[in-house]
Design an enzyme around this catalytic site. Structure first.
Site, short mmCIF file in Angstrom:
data_model
loop_
_atom_site.label_atom_id
_atom_site.label_comp_id
_atom_site.label_asym_id
_atom_site.label_seq_id
_atom_site.Cartn_x
_atom_site.Cartn_y
_atom_site.Cartn_z
N ASP A 73 -8.94 107.00 77.23
CA ASP A 73 -9.46 105.55 77.69
C ASP A 73 -8.20 104.74 77.81
O ASP A 73 -7.30 105.03 77.20
CB ASP A 73 -10.62 105.16 76.66
CG ASP A 73 -11.26 103.92 77.24
OD1 ASP A 73 -11.79 103.83 78.43
OD2 ASP A 73 -11.35 102.73 76.41
N SER A 74 -8.76 103.59 78.29
CA SER A 74 -7.83 102.41 78.39
C SER A 74 -7.46 101.92 77.08
O SER A 74 -6.45 101.17 76.74
CB SER A 74 -8.35 101.36 79.47
OG SER A 74 -9.45 101.02 78.89
N CYS A 82 -13.09 106.61 80.33
CA CYS A 82 -12.98 105.07 80.96
C CYS A 82 -13.77 105.39 82.35
O CYS A 82 -13.38 106.07 83.28
CB CYS A 82 -11.46 104.83 81.15
SG CYS A 82 -11.45 103.17 81.90
N GLU A 91 -15.66 93.63 71.96
CA GLU A 91 -14.52 93.92 71.10
C GLU A 91 -14.22 92.70 69.89
O GLU A 91 -14.00 93.05 68.83
CB GLU A 91 -13.15 94.16 71.80
CG GLU A 91 -13.12 95.20 72.61
CD GLU A 91 -11.67 95.39 73.14
OE1 GLU A 91 -10.80 94.78 72.91
OE2 GLU A 91 -11.62 96.32 74.16
N CYS A 144 -19.76 101.26 81.88
CA CYS A 144 -18.39 100.94 81.33
C CYS A 144 -18.50 101.25 79.76
O CYS A 144 -19.52 101.29 79.11
CB CYS A 144 -18.41 99.52 81.15
SG CYS A 144 -17.06 98.67 80.31
N HIS A 182 -17.87 100.05 77.06
CA HIS A 182 -18.26 99.10 75.94
C HIS A 182 -19.65 98.73 76.04
O HIS A 182 -20.34 98.13 75.05
CB HIS A 182 -17.44 97.84 76.30
CG HIS A 182 -15.91 97.91 75.79
ND1 HIS A 182 -15.13 98.65 76.59
CD2 HIS A 182 -15.37 97.12 74.98
CE1 HIS A 182 -14.00 98.48 76.24
NE2 HIS A 182 -13.85 97.55 75.29
N1 DGL Z 1 -12.63 101.43 79.36
C1 DGL Z 1 -12.85 100.63 80.63
C2 DGL Z 1 -14.20 101.21 81.31
O1 DGL Z 1 -15.05 101.80 80.96
C3 DGL Z 1 -13.28 99.14 80.18
C4 DGL Z 1 -12.00 98.25 79.66
C5 DGL Z 1 -11.02 98.16 80.32
O2 DGL Z 1 -11.13 97.56 81.50
O3 DGL Z 1 -9.95 99.02 80.41
O4 DGL Z 1 -14.16 100.66 82.51
#
Ligand code: DGL
Length: 280
Positions: A10-11, A73, A152, A184, A186
């Site tokens: 993931d990012s 992600c 977060e 997403c 989060h």
């Molecule tokens: N992990 C990213 C997503 O699910 C969210 C956070 C980011 O923008 O990197 O799209």
């Protein structure tokens, strides 16, 4: 340990919601997680940049000899899944198709809402996946960028999150959606807030849960399910781990350890043109 593991990237910290579901459903699997914390967020970056980062992250996992890669992600899944599936030597699962599949099975009236990052929403990946499964479905998408920092910050259930949710979700409710895809990493943390704001008839689709089910099916089909009882995990990040460990424990519901900081070397394949051609 990583040789028989599922690789997840993931990012940053958000993909821990997917890792959480994988652990819950597949407790015997070893898990290797990479959070690209030095370059988060992906959600505001160009498709080319996200594809380059995703390929570097996936190649790191391949070097750990994982048996498959899960793109946790949503933004990376939106822009890079096809590229990764073409370039990698192991199966690659993203989060878009599992969420879309669940949504078309849940919707009664064929009006589905999708929320995600700017990148995910502008990519049109969810509408494409939904319409491929059910051409008549009508899709309404809204980017909700504030939800990531709110989650977060530990404010997923704070009054501020409720106000943001009311604002973001109003057009979806007005459009008559009966199903909402949380597109997403989060957003599962915001479920209580989203439920409080939405009419109770609207069903929520958690892409993380659906992705874990797809991974389970894939490993079963390939005869690669790990029968042991207590799989272990290893975390890698691309920046100092302090914030990842602190915020991540909230996402995972338990301590995030062991964590190792690594740097992602540029990979030879990263400069190649995407098979989809240039995107804006
Ligand atoms: N992990 C990213 C997503 O699910 C969210 C956070 C980011 O923008 O990197 O799209």
């Amino acid at each position: 340990m990583s040789e028989n593991a599922i690789g997840v990237f993931d990012s940053g910290v958000g993909g821990l919601t997917v890792l959480h579901e994988l652990r819950r459903l597949l407790p015997g699997e070893n898990l290797v997680y990479l959070g690209d914390t030095a370059r988060v967020p992906y959600g505001t970056k160009s498709p080319e940049t996200v594809r380059k980062y995703a390929l570097q992250a996936a190649e790191f996992l391949i070097a750990q000899r994982v048996k498959m890669v899960v793109v946790a992600c949503n933004t990376a899944s939106s822009f890079a899944l096809q590229l990764l599936q073409q370039q990698l030597s192991v199966p690659v699962v993203g989060v878009i198709a599992p969420g879309a599949d669940r949504a078309v099975r849940l919707t009664a009236h064929g009006v589905v809402g999708v929320i995600g990052t700017d990148g995910t929403v502008h990519s049109d990946a969810y509408p494409r996946a939904l319409k491929a499964l059910q051409p008549q479905v009508s899709v309404v998408s809204v980017a909700c960028p504030l939800f990531v920092p709110l989650a977060e910050e530990g404010w997923a259930e704070h009054e501020i999150a409720r106000l943001a949710a009311e604002e973001y979700l109003a057009p979806l409710v007005a459009a008559g959606i009966d199903t909402l895809v949380l597109g997403c990493t989060h957003y599962p943390l915001l479920k209580p807030t989203l439920k409080a704001v939405l009419p109770p008839s609207i069903k929520l689709v958690d892409s993380a849960e659906e992705t874990a089910l797809v991974v389970q099916q894939l490993l079963t089909d390939r005869g690669e399910l790990n029968a042991q009882q207590n799989g272990c995990w290893q975390f890698y990040v691309t920046d100092v781990p302090t914030r990842f460990v602190r915020v991540g424990s909230g996402f995972l519901g338990q301590p995030v350890e062991p964590v190792e900081r690594i740097s992602l070397p540029a990979c030879p394949t990263c400069s190649q043109e995407s098979p989809q051609g240039r995107l804006s």
